[in-house]
Scaffold this motif. Structure first.
Motif, PDB file in Angstrom:
ATOM      1  N   ASP B  27       0.887  -1.228  -0.039  1.00  0.00           N
ATOM      2  CA  ASP B  27      -0.352  -0.002   0.262  1.00  0.00           C
ATOM      3  C   ASP B  27       0.991   1.098   0.036  1.00  0.00           C
ATOM      4  N   VAL B  28       1.921   1.224   0.753  1.00  0.00           N
ATOM      5  CA  VAL B  28       2.242   1.978   1.341  1.00  0.00           C
ATOM      6  C   VAL B  28       3.451   2.380  -0.379  1.00  0.00           C
ATOM      7  N   VAL B  29       3.777   1.898  -0.591  1.00  0.00           N
ATOM      8  CA  VAL B  29       4.491   1.801  -2.733  1.00  0.00           C
ATOM      9  C   VAL B  29       3.835   2.176  -3.410  1.00  0.00           C
ATOM     10  N   ALA B  30       2.179   1.372  -3.410  1.00  0.00           N
ATOM     11  CA  ALA B  30       1.576   2.381  -4.643  1.00  0.00           C
ATOM     12  C   ALA B  30       0.996   3.276  -4.010  1.00  0.00           C
ATOM     13  N   GLY B  31       0.756   4.559  -2.574  1.00  0.00           N
ATOM     14  CA  GLY B  31       0.756   5.402  -2.526  1.00  0.00           C
ATOM     15  C   GLY B  31       2.096   6.628  -3.176  1.00  0.00           C
ATOM     16  N   GLU B  32       3.468   5.620  -2.627  1.00  0.00           N
ATOM     17  CA  GLU B  32       4.230   6.923  -2.979  1.00  0.00           C
ATOM     18  C   GLU B  32       4.587   6.909  -4.188  1.00  0.00           C
ATOM     19  N   LEU B  33       4.329   6.157  -5.524  1.00  0.00           N
ATOM     20  CA  LEU B  33       4.996   5.953  -6.075  1.00  0.00           C
ATOM     21  C   LEU B  33       3.447   6.962  -6.825  1.00  0.00           C
ATOM     22  N   ARG B  34       2.124   6.684  -6.744  1.00  0.00           N
ATOM     23  CA  ARG B  34       1.089   7.270  -7.676  1.00  0.00           C
ATOM     24  C   ARG B  34       1.412   9.241  -7.093  1.00  0.00           C
ATOM     25  N   GLU B  35       1.745   9.507  -5.726  1.00  0.00           N
ATOM     26  CA  GLU B  35       2.273  10.998  -5.706  1.00  0.00           C
ATOM     27  C   GLU B  35       3.843  11.478  -6.229  1.00  0.00           C
ATOM     28  N   TYR B  36       4.650  10.905  -5.918  1.00  0.00           N
ATOM     29  CA  TYR B  36       5.832  10.605  -7.197  1.00  0.00           C
ATOM     30  C   TYR B  36       5.145  11.274  -8.165  1.00  0.00           C
ATOM     31  N   LEU B  37       4.768  10.606  -8.852  1.00  0.00           N
ATOM     32  CA  LEU B  37       4.532  10.297 -10.535  1.00  0.00           C
ATOM     33  C   LEU B  37       3.469  11.524 -10.406  1.00  0.00           C
ATOM     34  N   ALA B  38       2.866  12.133  -9.472  1.00  0.00           N
ATOM     35  CA  ALA B  38       1.486  13.265  -9.823  1.00  0.00           C
ATOM     36  C   ALA B  38       2.441  14.592  -9.603  1.00  0.00           C
ATOM     37  N   LYS B  39       3.620  14.402  -8.822  1.00  0.00           N
ATOM     38  CA  LYS B  39       4.615  16.151  -8.583  1.00  0.00           C
ATOM     39  C   LYS B  39       5.873  15.495  -9.381  1.00  0.00           C
ATOM     40  N   GLN B  40       5.865  14.450 -10.381  1.00  0.00           N
ATOM     41  CA  GLN B  40       6.850  14.728 -11.140  1.00  0.00           C
ATOM     42  C   GLN B  40       6.392  14.582 -13.047  1.00  0.00           C
ATOM     43  N   ASN B  41       4.469  14.879 -13.249  1.00  0.00           N
ATOM     44  CA  ASN B  41       4.278  15.170 -14.088  1.00  0.00           C
ATOM     45  C   ASN B  41       4.942  15.082 -15.011  1.00  0.00           C
ATOM     46  N   GLY B  42       4.909  14.884 -16.725  1.00  0.00           N
ATOM     47  CA  GLY B  42       5.231  15.665 -17.522  1.00  0.00           C
ATOM     48  C   GLY B  42       6.869  15.212 -17.275  1.00  0.00           C
ATOM     49  N   LEU B  43       7.160  14.947 -16.671  1.00  0.00           N
ATOM     50  CA  LEU B  43       9.014  14.642 -16.508  1.00  0.00           C
ATOM     51  C   LEU B  43       9.219  13.307 -17.759  1.00  0.00           C
ATOM     52  N   TRP B  44       8.182  12.802 -17.093  1.00  0.00           N
ATOM     53  CA  TRP B  44       8.188  11.237 -17.406  1.00  0.00           C
ATOM     54  C   TRP B  44       7.033  10.819 -18.825  1.00  0.00           C
ATOM     55  N   SER B  45       6.851  11.647 -19.463  1.00  0.00           N
ATOM     56  CA  SER B  45       5.622  11.565 -20.399  1.00  0.00           C
ATOM     57  C   SER B  45       5.813  10.193 -21.300  1.00  0.00           C
ATOM     58  N   LYS B  46       7.039   9.803 -21.807  1.00  0.00           N
ATOM     59  CA  LYS B  46       7.137   9.067 -22.874  1.00  0.00           C
ATOM     60  C   LYS B  46       8.072   8.140 -22.435  1.00  0.00           C
ATOM     61  N   GLY B  47       7.756   6.897 -23.024  1.00  0.00           N
ATOM     62  CA  GLY B  47       8.971   5.742 -23.404  1.00  0.00           C
ATOM     63  C   GLY B  47       9.414   4.423 -22.656  1.00  0.00           C
ATOM     64  N   ASN B  48       9.788   3.723 -22.329  1.00  0.00           N
ATOM     65  CA  ASN B  48       9.285   2.503 -22.221  1.00  0.00           C
ATOM     66  C   ASN B  48      10.237   1.981 -19.976  1.00  0.00           C
ATOM     67  N   ILE B  49       9.573   1.330 -19.974  1.00  0.00           N
ATOM     68  CA  ILE B  49      10.386   1.336 -18.358  1.00  0.00           C
ATOM     69  C   ILE B  49      10.590   0.102 -17.711  1.00  0.00           C
ATOM     70  N   THR B  50      10.617  -0.400 -17.296  1.00  0.00           N
ATOM     71  CA  THR B  50      11.616  -1.547 -16.194  1.00  0.00           C
ATOM     72  C   THR B  50      10.684  -1.424 -15.509  1.00  0.00           C
ATOM     73  N   VAL B  51      10.599  -2.172 -14.134  1.00  0.00           N
ATOM     74  CA  VAL B  51      10.236  -2.208 -12.889  1.00  0.00           C
ATOM     75  C   VAL B  51      10.613  -3.566 -11.978  1.00  0.00           C
ATOM     76  N   ASN B  52      11.142  -2.975 -11.739  1.00  0.00           N
ATOM     77  CA  ASN B  52      12.435  -3.856 -10.752  1.00  0.00           C
ATOM     78  C   ASN B  52      11.775  -4.665  -9.180  1.00  0.00           C
ATOM     79  N   VAL B  53      10.928  -5.452  -8.838  1.00  0.00           N
ATOM     80  CA  VAL B  53      10.649  -5.311  -7.840  1.00  0.00           C
ATOM     81  C   VAL B  53      11.561  -6.008  -6.214  1.00  0.00           C
TER      82      VAL B  53
END
Lengths: 272, 285
Positions: B27-53
């Protein structure tokens, strides 16, 4: 009184389990302990012959376990004046006549009465072996300095450890000091390194052992014989006494000295 | 490298990886991730991503959630998931992984499933028990990030934990381990060790050993003494040479390494490095 139950086993047949059982049992009794030896080699009983008690058998181990007689009816007292008893195996039955739990219960009963309960294990690693080791808290492995016996001992040590009998101790039987000296037989170090267990005794090959067995008088009664002395020391070590292992010296003769001089001490055997 | 608590974003050249703290609850991870992406919106506009769990064991729907969080809050497209083989073995992905590799590991002999080599597992495209659109788009290949980043260039073989055998391995005992096997004692005649990885014996190897049991010819056998007459690496079998000349050479005491070169097993004195193979004595009978 709580006694110790010790199983004497080897894996391979004919390495001297029964002889060792009879002699260690007698040796412990000679040291003043109350000892009982149980022959679990059902169908191939030998221990009574080695101890010279064959003619006194009325009841046997299977009779006791099946409740056909009382425990002390099956106990045969040794001919000599020691507190040494034997419960013989049944000759007309097989290894499946008893269950490991039944022998465990019997030994638990006997431990109340005796200082030492020695179990003579049959050869092999099947039902008879499983029966014999179930009751024991300690194990003594008998081997000879031959690759086949050592291979089987190795296997048995593994099986003992996996059934909770840790730190078994080893008797190396029938060592021929002359052959070791010539390099034709593994010495104690070789065996010890391979099996990685504590050696509790070295028994030299000795004609007296055979003669004594045939006469039904365990060789420990002859303290002066090489093997009798060795078994007495093993009994003392089992009893907790700290006696260093003796180097077995070949009987020196002119021929062996000559061999030594010309340097024929190369090693001719190989570890398999 | 940017850092926002439990979620770290590592950029390396054109590669971008989201590394998620293994200890943090989902839950914490999901929250943080959402928050981070909202803040940085625009920076990550495009591209492929790999998630390392990493080591965490994520359920399939959790992975789907992570994917949807990232994709809805940014223009990124999640193409791959990375995770460690341990979580493959015990996590929810086991089912898929098994299905995907069941044919290739047909020779698996034990109860233990062999994680496939290279830790690369393609998640099957259709998963009947899940909404089709959530997963079918994920053409994810799971890789082990660390094996890729390993500067030593270590072979990206099976990374299952090594099995340590701490007492004499005796006649009649046998083991098949999907990783490396280390024996801190002798291996006696009649004992059998099979390992998908390397076998190291800090003692005398007298029993039968099979390194690279799942077919890896780069696997090696190292032993302080190697008097064994028979061992195997992948499908190649070493039989002790019988001619006197070879015997005297290869039976010299000291640590030995056995490896495969040009389709046969070679044995050379082990000098502490894998690299010095060249002077090996052919050991293929």
């Amino acid at each position: 009184m709580t006694g110790r139950t010790i199983v004497i086993t080897s894996g391979k047949g004919g390495v001297g389990k029964t002889t060792a059982t009879a002699n260690i049992g007698t040796g412990l009794a000679m040291r003043g302990h109350k000892v009982i030896v149980i022959d679990t080699d059902i169908g191939l009983r030998n221990l009574d012959v080695i101890m010279g008690l064959e003619n006194r058998i009325v009841y046997d181990l299977v009779n006791v376990i099946e409740g056909k007689c009382k425990m002390n009816q099956a106990m045969i007292r040794d001919k000599h004046d020691y507190e040494l008893y034997l419960i013989p195996a049944a000759q007309t039955r097989d290894k499946n006549s008893i269950e490991p739990e039944q022998l465990r219960d019997l030994c638990a009963e006997l431990e109340k009465e005796f200082d030492y309960v020695l179990i003579d294990c049959p050869a092999g690693i099947e039902q008879g072996f499983k029966n014999a080791i179930a009751a024991a808290q300690e194990a003594i492995i008998v081997t000879t300095p031959e690759v086949s016996a050592i291979r089987d001992a190795d296997r048995v040590i593994g099986l003992l450890e996996s059934s909770g009998l840790h730190r078994p101790r080893l008797i190396i039987n029938r060592i021929s000091p002359e052959m070791v000296k010539r390099g034709d037989m593994m010495d104690q170090k070789d065996v010890e390194n391979l099996l990685a267990v504590e050696v509790i005794g070295l028994v030299p090959a000795d004609e007296n052992t055979v003669v004594a067995a045939n006469r039904g008088i365990p060789v420990v009664h002859d303290r002066k014989s090489a093997s009798g002395g060795a078994f007495l020391r093993i009994a003392a070590r089992v009893d907790g006494e700290d006696i260093p292992l003796m180097d077995l010296e070949p009987k020196s003769g002119i021929f062996s000295k000559f061999r030594g001089l010309v340097g024929m001490n190369g090693r001719a055997y190989s570890h398999a | 490298m940017l850092k926002t608590g439990v979620v770290q974003v590592a950029a390396k050249g054109t590669d971008v990886a989201f590394v998620i703290d293994e200890e943090a609850p989902f839950d914490v991870v999901a929250g943080e991730l959402r928050e981070y992406l909202a803040k940085q919106n625009g920076l990550w506009s495009k591209g492929n991503i790999t998630v390392n769990v990493g080591q965490r064991m994520l359920a399939r729907d959790e992975l789907t959630q992570v994917k949807s969080i990232i994709e809805t809050h940014s223009g990124l497209k999640v193409t791959r998931f990375w995770c460690s083989p341990e979580s493959l073995g015990t996590g929810d992905f086991q089912i898929e992984a098994k299905a995907a590799t069941v044919e290739s590991s047909a020779n698996t002999s034990g109860a233990q499933r062999q994680p496939p080599a290279h830790n690369e597992i393609a998640v099957p495209e259709s998963l009947p028990d899940l909404p089709a659109d959530s997963i079918s788009a994920v053409e994810s290949v799971i890789q082990d990030l660390r094996s890729r980043q390993n500067k030593n260039g270590a072979r990206s073989r099976n990374r299952t934990e090594a099995l340590f055998i701490k007492s004499t391995f005796r006649s009649g005992e046998s083991v098949h381990h999907p990783g490396d096997v280390v024996v801190l004692a002798d291996v006696n005649p009649g004992a059998e060790i099979a390992a998908d990885g390397d076998i190291v014996v800090l003692g005398s190897l007298k029993g039968w050993a099979h390194a690279g049991a799942s077919g890896d010819t780069k696997a090696v056998i190292i032993a302080l003494e190697l008097p064994s007459t028979r061992f195997q690496i992948a499908k190649y079998e070493g039989i002790s040479p019988t001619t006197a000349r070879r015997k005297s050479k290869s039976s010299a005491s000291g640590p030995k390494i056995a490896y495969v070169r040009s389709r046969s097993i070679h044995v050379a004195p082990f000098v502490g490095r894998f690299a010095r193979y060249s002077k090996g004595v052919p050991y293929d009978g």
